[in-house]
Design an enzyme around this catalytic site. Sequence first.
Site, mmCIF file in Angstrom:
data_model
loop_
_atom_site.group_PDB
_atom_site.id
_atom_site.type_symbol
_atom_site.label_atom_id
_atom_site.label_comp_id
_atom_site.label_asym_id
_atom_site.label_seq_id
_atom_site.Cartn_x
_atom_site.Cartn_y
_atom_site.Cartn_z
ATOM 1 N N HIS A 151 49.392 61.487 6.666
ATOM 2 C CA HIS A 151 50.369 60.843 7.606
ATOM 3 C C HIS A 151 51.347 61.047 6.894
ATOM 4 C CE1 HIS A 151 46.524 59.223 8.927
ATOM 5 N NE2 HIS A 151 47.028 58.698 9.729
ATOM 6 N N LYS A 159 37.317 51.690 7.204
ATOM 7 C CA LYS A 159 37.971 50.544 7.160
ATOM 8 C C LYS A 159 38.174 49.353 7.043
ATOM 9 C CE LYS A 159 42.234 50.920 9.711
ATOM 10 N NZ LYS A 159 42.584 51.874 11.147
ATOM 11 N N ARG A 164 54.901 34.919 22.088
ATOM 12 C CA ARG A 164 54.404 34.797 20.407
ATOM 13 C C ARG A 164 53.054 34.558 20.158
ATOM 14 N NH1 ARG A 164 58.164 29.681 21.032
ATOM 15 N NH2 ARG A 164 60.369 31.823 19.449
ATOM 16 N N HIS A 194 48.364 63.652 17.582
ATOM 17 C CA HIS A 194 48.892 62.806 15.904
ATOM 18 C C HIS A 194 47.047 62.970 15.167
ATOM 19 C CE1 HIS A 194 49.181 59.534 13.371
ATOM 20 N NE2 HIS A 194 47.581 59.380 13.056
#
Length: 358
Positions: A248, A227, A121, A265
């Site tokens: 994208h 960013k 987790r 990509h």
Amino acid sequence: MKQLRIDLADRSYDILIGQNLLASVGDHLSHLGQCRRAVIVTNPAINKLYGKILSGGLQSVGLESDCVEIPEGETHKTLADAQTVYDHLIQNQYDRNTLLVALGGGVIGDLTGFIAATFLRGVPYVQVPTTLLSQVDSSVGGKTAVNHPQGKNLIGSFYQPRLVAIDLDTLTSLPPAEFRAGMAEVIKYGIIENHLLFEFLEQNSEKILAQDTQCLEYIIEASCTIKAKVVERDEHEGSYRMILNFGHTLGHAIEALTGYSQFKHGEAVAIGMVYAAKLSQQLGKCNDEVVQRIEALVEKFDLPTRLPEFSPGEYIESMYRDKKAHDKNIRFILVRGIGTVEIVDRVSEVDIQKALTL
């Protein structure tokens, strides 16, 4: 060394940009004092180049480390490859105080972050990106994911790293095609937020392709600054962060339709940006000069600008499966001018089909 900070309250972290950082990553992890063991996730080629340098730096500050290798390439960003790492962690009894270290490009970074978010987790991880694309984009911001055969990054989580260490020296071993692919994301930042960065790219393409250190520092810092600003404002992509998806929507469709094997990509995003600009001009969002400048800059970095031969219907069907689709509508980021974009939630199939044939 340049140091930026992403301010996300208790999830804040630093981005380090400089040379010879691999050997000193451990020196910047004092805030993870509870960690005593580290697992480096990388691919065989990167491990051969940089694995010992990084592990030596971790061990010098008391972090015992070992390594798991994942084969190179987008086709290995899968649940099956994540299972390989889970198996290693479980078999070697790693606990919640284990640090995962992503050493590699976007595939390794996304995969490692996804594993860190889900193992027990959640365990801490750091990003040590070795490709230009991962340095300017995927290592920053906490998007983690694996691909599904029907779409890119459909299985994932927002989970922030504890540190991003960008060593410019790793770019010297990057194949030229990989470096150029990374430039697509840098071009994107200029289009969406910073016309001065876009102009710098127009004026300095040859020096950048020759990997002039000062130019690299400038474009990486400028990209990471944008960013960071976007992520601080909208960490979980509620709205504003979607501007980072310029190019994208179609780019991911290109990757999916070609089986994640024909285009890198960044190459797919480059094509996607050109056609997003054409769609923007078609819908009256920008003038023809903007389209021409974007296409010309993409070409300056020897990136593709034309679509592979699939029908408009196949592209549209793939875009509907993309995670950016909204209420069964295709969302596009459209450009208004260099440095300014707009999120449009509903673009008609008719308009998309027309743009795809330009």
